[in-house]
Design an enzyme around this catalytic site. Structure first.
Site, PDB file in Angstrom:
ATOM      1  CE1 TYR A   1      -4.361  -1.927   1.160  1.00 49.83           C
ATOM      2  CE2 TYR A   1      -2.391  -3.470   1.750  1.00 49.83           C
ATOM      3  CZ  TYR A   1      -3.839  -3.106   1.230  1.00 49.83           C
ATOM      4  OH  TYR A   1      -4.778  -4.068   1.491  1.00 49.83           O
TER       5      TYR A   1
ATOM      6  N   PRO B   1     -12.045   0.116  -0.320  1.00 48.25           N
ATOM      7  CG  PRO B   1     -11.460   0.058  -2.490  1.00 48.25           C
ATOM      8  CD  PRO B   1     -12.395   0.869  -1.745  1.00 48.25           C
TER       9      PRO B   1
ATOM     10  CE  LYS C   1     -10.352  -5.452   7.607  1.00 51.37           C
ATOM     11  NZ  LYS C   1      -9.705  -6.418   7.896  1.00 51.37           N
TER      12      LYS C   1
ATOM     13  CE1 TYR D   1      -4.642  -4.962   4.691  1.00 52.92           C
ATOM     14  CE2 TYR D   1      -4.106  -7.350   4.993  1.00 52.92           C
ATOM     15  CZ  TYR D   1      -4.210  -6.293   4.229  1.00 52.92           C
ATOM     16  OH  TYR D   1      -3.992  -6.514   2.849  1.00 52.92           O
TER      17      TYR D   1
END
Length: 394
Positions: A201, A293, A297, A385
Protein backbone atom coordinates in the site's frame (compact mmCIF):
# COMPACT_ATOMS: atom_id res chain seq x y z
CA UNK A 1 -42.97 -22.87 -4.53
CA UNK A 2 -41.81 -23.12 -0.93
CA UNK A 3 -38.52 -23.11 0.97
CA UNK A 4 -37.32 -22.40 4.48
CA UNK A 5 -34.85 -19.60 3.72
CA UNK A 6 -35.17 -17.61 0.49
CA UNK A 7 -31.91 -15.95 -0.54
CA UNK A 8 -31.84 -13.06 -3.00
CA UNK A 9 -28.51 -12.84 -4.81
CA UNK A 10 -26.10 -15.57 -5.98
CA UNK A 11 -22.91 -13.69 -5.22
CA UNK A 12 -20.45 -15.07 -2.68
CA UNK A 13 -22.48 -14.06 0.40
CA UNK A 14 -25.72 -15.61 -0.84
CA UNK A 15 -23.99 -18.76 -2.02
CA UNK A 16 -21.99 -19.11 1.22
CA UNK A 17 -25.10 -18.69 3.36
CA UNK A 18 -26.92 -21.20 1.17
CA UNK A 19 -24.13 -23.76 1.46
CA UNK A 20 -23.88 -23.48 5.26
CA UNK A 21 -27.66 -23.80 5.65
CA UNK A 22 -27.86 -26.70 3.19
CA UNK A 23 -25.14 -28.58 5.06
CA UNK A 24 -27.14 -28.06 8.26
CA UNK A 25 -30.25 -29.57 6.69
CA UNK A 26 -32.08 -26.25 6.20
CA UNK A 27 -33.75 -25.84 2.82
CA UNK A 28 -32.81 -22.81 0.71
CA UNK A 29 -33.61 -21.38 -2.70
CA UNK A 30 -31.50 -18.65 -4.28
CA UNK A 31 -32.89 -16.08 -6.74
CA UNK A 32 -30.44 -14.23 -9.01
CA UNK A 33 -31.38 -11.76 -11.73
CA UNK A 34 -28.15 -12.19 -13.72
CA UNK A 35 -26.64 -15.19 -15.49
CA UNK A 36 -23.93 -17.39 -13.92
CA UNK A 37 -21.37 -16.06 -16.41
CA UNK A 38 -22.21 -12.47 -15.48
CA UNK A 39 -21.78 -13.23 -11.77
CA UNK A 40 -18.42 -14.89 -12.43
CA UNK A 41 -17.34 -11.95 -14.58
CA UNK A 42 -17.27 -9.53 -11.64
CA UNK A 43 -13.70 -8.60 -10.71
CA UNK A 44 -13.61 -7.94 -6.98
CA UNK A 45 -11.60 -8.39 -3.81
CA UNK A 46 -8.87 -10.92 -3.29
CA UNK A 47 -7.74 -10.72 0.37
CA UNK A 48 -9.61 -13.02 2.77
CA UNK A 49 -9.48 -12.58 6.53
CA UNK A 50 -8.72 -15.65 8.61
CA UNK A 51 -12.33 -15.73 9.81
CA UNK A 52 -13.65 -15.98 6.26
CA UNK A 53 -11.08 -18.63 5.36
CA UNK A 54 -12.28 -20.74 8.29
CA UNK A 55 -15.93 -20.14 7.34
CA UNK A 56 -15.29 -21.37 3.78
CA UNK A 57 -13.66 -24.48 5.20
CA UNK A 58 -16.66 -24.97 7.52
CA UNK A 59 -18.91 -24.80 4.45
CA UNK A 60 -16.83 -27.54 2.81
CA UNK A 61 -15.57 -25.37 -0.05
CA UNK A 62 -12.00 -24.67 1.05
CA UNK A 63 -10.13 -27.38 -0.85
CA UNK A 64 -9.11 -25.38 -3.93
CA UNK A 65 -8.54 -22.24 -1.86
CA UNK A 66 -6.12 -24.13 0.38
CA UNK A 67 -4.36 -25.63 -2.64
CA UNK A 68 -4.11 -22.50 -4.80
CA UNK A 69 -4.53 -19.54 -2.44
CA UNK A 70 -1.53 -17.59 -1.23
CA UNK A 71 -1.11 -17.32 2.55
CA UNK A 72 0.28 -13.91 3.45
CA UNK A 73 1.89 -13.31 6.83
CA UNK A 74 2.24 -9.54 6.35
CA UNK A 75 2.08 -6.57 4.00
CA UNK A 76 4.12 -3.46 3.30
CA UNK A 77 3.36 0.23 3.59
CA UNK A 78 5.35 2.44 1.20
CA UNK A 79 5.24 5.93 2.67
CA UNK A 80 6.67 8.58 0.37
CA UNK A 81 9.49 6.24 -0.62
CA UNK A 82 10.01 4.60 2.78
CA UNK A 83 8.99 0.94 3.01
CA UNK A 84 7.59 -0.41 6.31
CA UNK A 85 6.69 -4.07 6.91
CA UNK A 86 3.59 -4.97 8.94
CA UNK A 87 4.22 -8.50 10.26
CA UNK A 88 0.66 -9.76 10.68
CA UNK A 89 1.64 -13.16 12.02
CA UNK A 90 3.99 -11.84 14.70
CA UNK A 91 1.72 -8.98 15.77
CA UNK A 92 -1.50 -11.03 16.06
CA UNK A 93 -0.31 -14.26 17.63
CA UNK A 94 -0.08 -16.23 14.41
CA UNK A 95 -2.99 -14.96 12.30
CA UNK A 96 -2.63 -14.54 8.53
CA UNK A 97 -4.70 -13.59 5.48
CA UNK A 98 -5.31 -15.51 2.25
CA UNK A 99 -4.99 -14.04 -1.23
CA UNK A 100 -7.69 -15.79 -3.25
CA UNK A 101 -9.92 -13.92 -5.70
CA UNK A 102 -13.62 -13.38 -5.09
CA UNK A 103 -14.31 -14.85 -8.53
CA UNK A 104 -12.68 -18.11 -7.43
CA UNK A 105 -14.63 -18.13 -4.15
CA UNK A 106 -17.84 -17.71 -6.15
CA UNK A 107 -16.84 -20.45 -8.61
CA UNK A 108 -16.15 -22.89 -5.76
CA UNK A 109 -19.48 -22.10 -4.08
CA UNK A 110 -21.41 -22.45 -7.34
CA UNK A 111 -19.86 -25.86 -7.96
CA UNK A 112 -20.61 -27.03 -4.41
CA UNK A 113 -24.25 -25.94 -4.67
CA UNK A 114 -24.64 -27.76 -7.96
CA UNK A 115 -23.17 -30.95 -6.48
CA UNK A 116 -25.50 -30.60 -3.48
CA UNK A 117 -28.50 -30.37 -5.79
CA UNK A 118 -29.69 -27.14 -4.15
CA UNK A 119 -31.72 -24.77 -6.31
CA UNK A 120 -30.48 -21.49 -7.76
CA UNK A 121 -32.79 -19.73 -10.20
CA UNK A 122 -30.88 -17.40 -12.52
CA UNK A 123 -32.61 -14.80 -14.68
CA UNK A 124 -35.24 -13.99 -12.05
CA UNK A 125 -36.71 -10.53 -12.70
CA UNK A 126 -39.32 -8.24 -11.12
CA UNK A 127 -38.49 -9.65 -7.69
CA UNK A 128 -40.84 -8.29 -5.02
CA UNK A 129 -40.86 -9.00 -1.28
CA UNK A 130 -44.12 -9.33 0.64
CA UNK A 131 -45.19 -9.84 4.25
CA UNK A 132 -41.75 -9.24 5.70
CA UNK A 133 -43.22 -8.17 9.06
CA UNK A 134 -45.42 -11.28 9.25
CA UNK A 135 -44.66 -14.90 10.08
CA UNK A 136 -45.37 -15.90 6.47
CA UNK A 137 -43.22 -13.75 4.14
CA UNK A 138 -43.15 -14.53 0.45
CA UNK A 139 -41.50 -13.38 -2.78
CA UNK A 140 -42.96 -12.98 -6.25
CA UNK A 141 -40.75 -12.97 -9.34
CA UNK A 142 -40.80 -13.52 -13.09
CA UNK A 143 -38.79 -16.11 -14.96
CA UNK A 144 -39.06 -17.32 -18.53
CA UNK A 145 -42.24 -15.35 -19.07
CA UNK A 146 -44.04 -16.74 -16.03
CA UNK A 147 -44.79 -15.24 -12.62
CA UNK A 148 -44.01 -17.33 -9.53
CA UNK A 149 -44.68 -17.09 -5.80
CA UNK A 150 -42.08 -18.36 -3.33
CA UNK A 151 -43.28 -18.89 0.26
CA UNK A 152 -40.63 -19.02 2.98
CA UNK A 153 -39.88 -18.61 6.67
CA UNK A 154 -37.13 -16.01 6.25
CA UNK A 155 -35.57 -13.88 3.52
CA UNK A 156 -31.85 -13.05 3.22
CA UNK A 157 -31.11 -9.99 1.08
CA UNK A 158 -27.67 -10.74 -0.36
CA UNK A 159 -28.23 -8.75 -3.55
CA UNK A 160 -25.75 -5.91 -3.18
CA UNK A 161 -25.88 -2.13 -2.89
CA UNK A 162 -28.29 -1.67 -5.83
CA UNK A 163 -30.45 -4.70 -5.04
CA UNK A 164 -34.16 -4.93 -4.32
CA UNK A 165 -33.86 -6.12 -0.70
CA UNK A 166 -32.93 -2.83 0.96
CA UNK A 167 -35.19 -0.89 -1.41
CA UNK A 168 -38.13 -2.99 -0.18
CA UNK A 169 -37.83 -1.56 3.34
CA UNK A 170 -39.83 1.65 3.91
CA UNK A 171 -37.40 4.59 3.85
CA UNK A 172 -38.83 5.89 7.12
CA UNK A 173 -37.60 2.74 8.87
CA UNK A 174 -33.94 3.18 7.90
CA UNK A 175 -31.09 5.41 9.00
CA UNK A 176 -28.43 5.90 6.33
CA UNK A 177 -24.84 6.93 7.05
CA UNK A 178 -22.68 7.75 4.05
CA UNK A 179 -19.46 9.38 2.96
CA UNK A 180 -18.51 9.64 -0.71
CA UNK A 181 -14.79 10.20 -1.39
CA UNK A 182 -13.57 12.63 -4.08
CA UNK A 183 -11.49 9.97 -5.85
CA UNK A 184 -11.62 6.44 -7.19
CA UNK A 185 -9.28 3.55 -7.86
CA UNK A 186 -8.21 2.82 -11.41
CA UNK A 187 -7.41 -0.89 -11.41
CA UNK A 188 -5.92 -3.23 -13.97
CA UNK A 189 -5.53 -6.98 -14.10
CA UNK A 190 -2.45 -8.29 -15.89
CA UNK A 191 -0.76 -11.63 -16.46
CA UNK A 192 2.54 -10.51 -14.97
CA UNK A 193 4.44 -11.71 -11.88
CA UNK A 194 3.85 -9.66 -8.69
CA UNK A 195 6.37 -6.92 -8.01
CA UNK A 196 6.56 -8.03 -4.36
CA UNK A 197 5.73 -11.25 -2.52
CA UNK A 198 3.20 -9.39 -0.35
CA UNK A 199 0.75 -6.54 -0.91
CA UNK A 200 2.14 -3.01 -0.95
CA UNK A 201 0.00 0.00 0.00
CA UNK A 202 1.74 3.16 -1.22
CA UNK A 203 1.23 6.74 -0.03
CA UNK A 204 2.68 9.38 -2.33
CA UNK A 205 2.24 13.12 -2.84
CA UNK A 206 0.73 12.37 -6.27
CA UNK A 207 -1.77 9.90 -4.84
CA UNK A 208 -2.31 6.39 -3.54
CA UNK A 209 -1.24 3.14 -5.23
CA UNK A 210 -1.67 -0.54 -4.39
CA UNK A 211 0.28 -3.54 -5.61
CA UNK A 212 -1.83 -6.66 -5.23
CA UNK A 213 -2.10 -10.06 -6.90
CA UNK A 214 -4.42 -12.95 -7.70
CA UNK A 215 -1.73 -15.61 -8.09
CA UNK A 216 1.99 -16.00 -8.71
CA UNK A 217 1.39 -15.07 -12.37
CA UNK A 218 -1.57 -12.67 -12.26
CA UNK A 219 -1.43 -9.21 -10.72
CA UNK A 220 -3.92 -6.54 -9.71
CA UNK A 221 -2.64 -2.95 -9.46
CA UNK A 222 -4.45 0.27 -8.56
CA UNK A 223 -3.76 4.00 -8.64
CA UNK A 224 -5.82 6.83 -7.17
CA UNK A 225 -7.60 8.95 -9.79
CA UNK A 226 -10.20 11.76 -9.63
CA UNK A 227 -13.74 10.53 -9.08
CA UNK A 228 -14.86 11.80 -12.49
CA UNK A 229 -11.95 10.29 -14.45
CA UNK A 230 -12.61 7.89 -17.34
CA UNK A 231 -10.96 4.59 -18.22
CA UNK A 232 -10.63 5.83 -21.80
CA UNK A 233 -8.12 8.42 -20.56
CA UNK A 234 -5.73 5.72 -19.43
CA UNK A 235 -3.60 3.74 -21.83
CA UNK A 236 -1.66 0.83 -20.38
CA UNK A 237 1.54 2.82 -20.84
CA UNK A 238 0.19 5.78 -18.85
CA UNK A 239 -1.01 3.49 -16.07
CA UNK A 240 2.35 1.73 -15.66
CA UNK A 241 4.28 5.00 -15.66
CA UNK A 242 1.94 6.47 -13.03
CA UNK A 243 2.23 3.39 -10.86
CA UNK A 244 6.02 3.41 -11.06
CA UNK A 245 6.16 7.08 -10.07
CA UNK A 246 4.27 6.34 -6.82
CA UNK A 247 6.39 3.38 -5.72
CA UNK A 248 9.77 3.29 -3.96
CA UNK A 249 12.61 3.16 -6.48
CA UNK A 250 13.51 -0.48 -5.77
CA UNK A 251 9.95 -1.62 -6.45
CA UNK A 252 9.54 0.62 -9.50
CA UNK A 253 12.72 -0.82 -11.01
CA UNK A 254 11.54 -4.40 -10.36
CA UNK A 255 8.03 -3.88 -11.79
CA UNK A 256 7.27 -6.08 -14.81
CA UNK A 257 4.60 -4.57 -17.05
CA UNK A 258 2.34 -6.11 -19.65
CA UNK A 259 -0.97 -5.67 -21.46
CA UNK A 260 -4.00 -5.28 -19.22
CA UNK A 261 -6.71 -7.93 -19.46
CA UNK A 262 -9.22 -5.83 -17.48
CA UNK A 263 -9.30 -2.15 -16.58
CA UNK A 264 -11.91 -0.27 -14.57
CA UNK A 265 -12.44 2.62 -12.16
CA UNK A 266 -14.14 1.94 -8.82
CA UNK A 267 -15.60 4.86 -6.83
CA UNK A 268 -14.91 4.94 -3.10
CA UNK A 269 -17.62 5.36 -0.49
CA UNK A 270 -18.44 4.47 3.10
CA UNK A 271 -22.08 3.46 3.62
CA UNK A 272 -24.05 1.86 6.46
CA UNK A 273 -27.77 1.35 6.86
CA UNK A 274 -29.38 0.74 10.23
CA UNK A 275 -31.04 -1.53 11.13
CA UNK A 276 -29.93 -4.45 8.95
CA UNK A 277 -33.24 -6.25 9.25
CA UNK A 278 -36.92 -5.63 8.69
CA UNK A 279 -39.16 -8.25 10.22
CA UNK A 280 -38.10 -11.59 8.77
CA UNK A 281 -35.91 -10.07 6.07
CA UNK A 282 -32.19 -9.69 6.81
CA UNK A 283 -29.72 -7.56 4.85
CA UNK A 284 -26.34 -9.20 4.23
CA UNK A 285 -23.11 -7.70 2.91
CA UNK A 286 -23.19 -4.85 0.38
CA UNK A 287 -26.97 -4.58 0.69
CA UNK A 288 -26.34 -3.09 4.15
CA UNK A 289 -22.86 -1.60 4.07
CA UNK A 290 -20.06 -0.51 1.74
CA UNK A 291 -16.45 0.19 2.71
CA UNK A 292 -13.62 1.73 0.70
CA UNK A 293 -11.43 -1.15 -0.55
CA UNK A 294 -8.34 0.25 1.20
CA UNK A 295 -8.69 -2.07 4.20
CA UNK A 296 -9.82 -5.16 2.23
CA UNK A 297 -13.00 -5.42 4.29
CA UNK A 298 -15.96 -5.56 1.85
CA UNK A 299 -16.17 -9.29 1.11
CA UNK A 300 -14.96 -10.12 4.61
CA UNK A 301 -17.71 -8.07 6.25
CA UNK A 302 -20.26 -9.93 4.13
CA UNK A 303 -18.81 -13.21 5.42
CA UNK A 304 -19.18 -12.13 9.04
CA UNK A 305 -22.82 -11.17 8.36
CA UNK A 306 -23.32 -14.63 6.86
CA UNK A 307 -21.77 -16.27 9.93
CA UNK A 308 -24.03 -14.31 12.27
CA UNK A 309 -27.22 -15.04 10.32
CA UNK A 310 -26.35 -18.71 9.87
CA UNK A 311 -25.71 -19.23 13.57
CA UNK A 312 -28.93 -17.46 14.52
CA UNK A 313 -31.01 -19.48 12.05
CA UNK A 314 -29.35 -22.67 13.25
CA UNK A 315 -30.56 -21.99 16.78
CA UNK A 316 -33.98 -20.94 15.51
CA UNK A 317 -34.54 -24.20 13.62
CA UNK A 318 -32.82 -26.55 16.08
CA UNK A 319 -33.78 -24.96 19.41
CA UNK A 320 -36.77 -22.77 18.59
CA UNK A 321 -34.87 -19.65 19.67
CA UNK A 322 -37.02 -17.07 17.86
CA UNK A 323 -35.86 -14.46 20.39
CA UNK A 324 -32.44 -14.44 18.72
CA UNK A 325 -33.80 -13.08 15.44
CA UNK A 326 -33.87 -9.54 16.81
CA UNK A 327 -30.17 -9.74 17.67
CA UNK A 328 -28.96 -10.00 14.07
CA UNK A 329 -28.66 -6.30 13.31
CA UNK A 330 -27.19 -5.40 16.69
CA UNK A 331 -24.48 -8.07 16.52
CA UNK A 332 -23.57 -7.34 12.89
CA UNK A 333 -23.41 -3.57 13.27
CA UNK A 334 -20.88 -3.70 16.10
CA UNK A 335 -18.39 -5.38 13.77
CA UNK A 336 -19.49 -3.37 10.73
CA UNK A 337 -18.72 -0.03 12.37
CA UNK A 338 -15.31 -1.20 13.55
CA UNK A 339 -14.47 -2.25 10.00
CA UNK A 340 -15.87 1.01 8.63
CA UNK A 341 -13.60 2.90 11.01
CA UNK A 342 -10.51 0.95 9.93
CA UNK A 343 -11.30 1.33 6.22
CA UNK A 344 -11.94 5.07 6.69
CA UNK A 345 -8.66 5.39 8.61
CA UNK A 346 -6.60 3.56 5.98
CA UNK A 347 -8.23 5.65 3.25
CA UNK A 348 -7.66 8.92 5.10
CA UNK A 349 -4.04 8.11 5.90
CA UNK A 350 -2.92 6.85 2.49
CA UNK A 351 -4.76 8.98 -0.09
CA UNK A 352 -4.17 12.51 -1.30
CA UNK A 353 -7.03 14.93 -0.57
CA UNK A 354 -6.81 18.04 -2.75
CA UNK A 355 -8.72 20.15 -0.23
CA UNK A 356 -6.51 19.24 2.74
CA UNK A 357 -4.84 22.26 4.33
CA UNK A 358 -1.22 22.33 5.50
CA UNK A 359 -2.09 21.76 9.16
CA UNK A 360 -4.25 18.71 8.39
CA UNK A 361 -1.52 17.35 6.12
CA UNK A 362 1.02 17.50 8.95
CA UNK A 363 -1.42 15.87 11.37
CA UNK A 364 -1.97 13.00 8.93
CA UNK A 365 1.77 12.53 8.49
CA UNK A 366 2.31 12.60 12.25
CA UNK A 367 -0.46 10.11 13.00
CA UNK A 368 0.75 7.69 10.34
CA UNK A 369 4.34 7.98 11.64
CA UNK A 370 3.15 7.22 15.16
CA UNK A 371 1.30 4.09 14.09
CA UNK A 372 4.08 2.61 11.96
CA UNK A 373 6.93 3.52 14.34
CA UNK A 374 5.17 2.11 17.41
CA UNK A 375 4.73 -1.59 18.07
CA UNK A 376 1.34 -0.82 19.64
CA UNK A 377 0.37 1.10 16.50
CA UNK A 378 1.51 -1.67 14.15
CA UNK A 379 -0.37 -4.20 16.31
CA UNK A 380 -3.57 -2.15 15.97
CA UNK A 381 -3.18 -2.10 12.18
CA UNK A 382 -2.43 -5.83 12.08
CA UNK A 383 -5.35 -6.84 14.32
CA UNK A 384 -7.80 -4.94 12.15
CA UNK A 385 -6.27 -6.15 8.88
CA UNK A 386 -6.45 -9.88 9.70
CA UNK A 387 -10.01 -9.31 10.93
CA UNK A 388 -11.58 -8.83 14.33
CA UNK A 389 -13.13 -11.97 15.91
CA UNK A 390 -16.66 -12.98 15.01
CA UNK A 391 -18.99 -12.28 17.90
CA UNK A 392 -20.75 -15.22 19.52
CA UNK A 393 -24.55 -15.10 19.30
CA UNK A 394 -24.87 -15.72 23.05
Amino acid sequence: MKTQVAIIGAGPSGLLLGQLLHNAGIDTLILERQTPDYVLGRIRAGVLEQGMVELLRQAGVGQRMDAEGLVHTGFDLALDGRQVHIDLQALTGGKTVMVYGQTEVTRDLMAARQVAGATTLYGASNVELHGMKTEEPYITFDKDGETFRLDCDYIAGCDGFHGVARQSIPATCLNIFERVYPFGWLGILADTPPVHDELVYARHEQGFALCSMRSATRTRYYVQVPADDKVENWSDERFWETLKSRLPTALADALITGPSIEKSIAPLRSFVVEPMQYGRMFLVGDAAHIVPPTGAKGLNLAASDVSTLFNILLKVYREGRLDLLEKYSEVCLRRVWKAERFSWWMTSMLHRFDDQDAFSQRITESELAYFVDSEAGRKTIAENYVGLPYEAIE
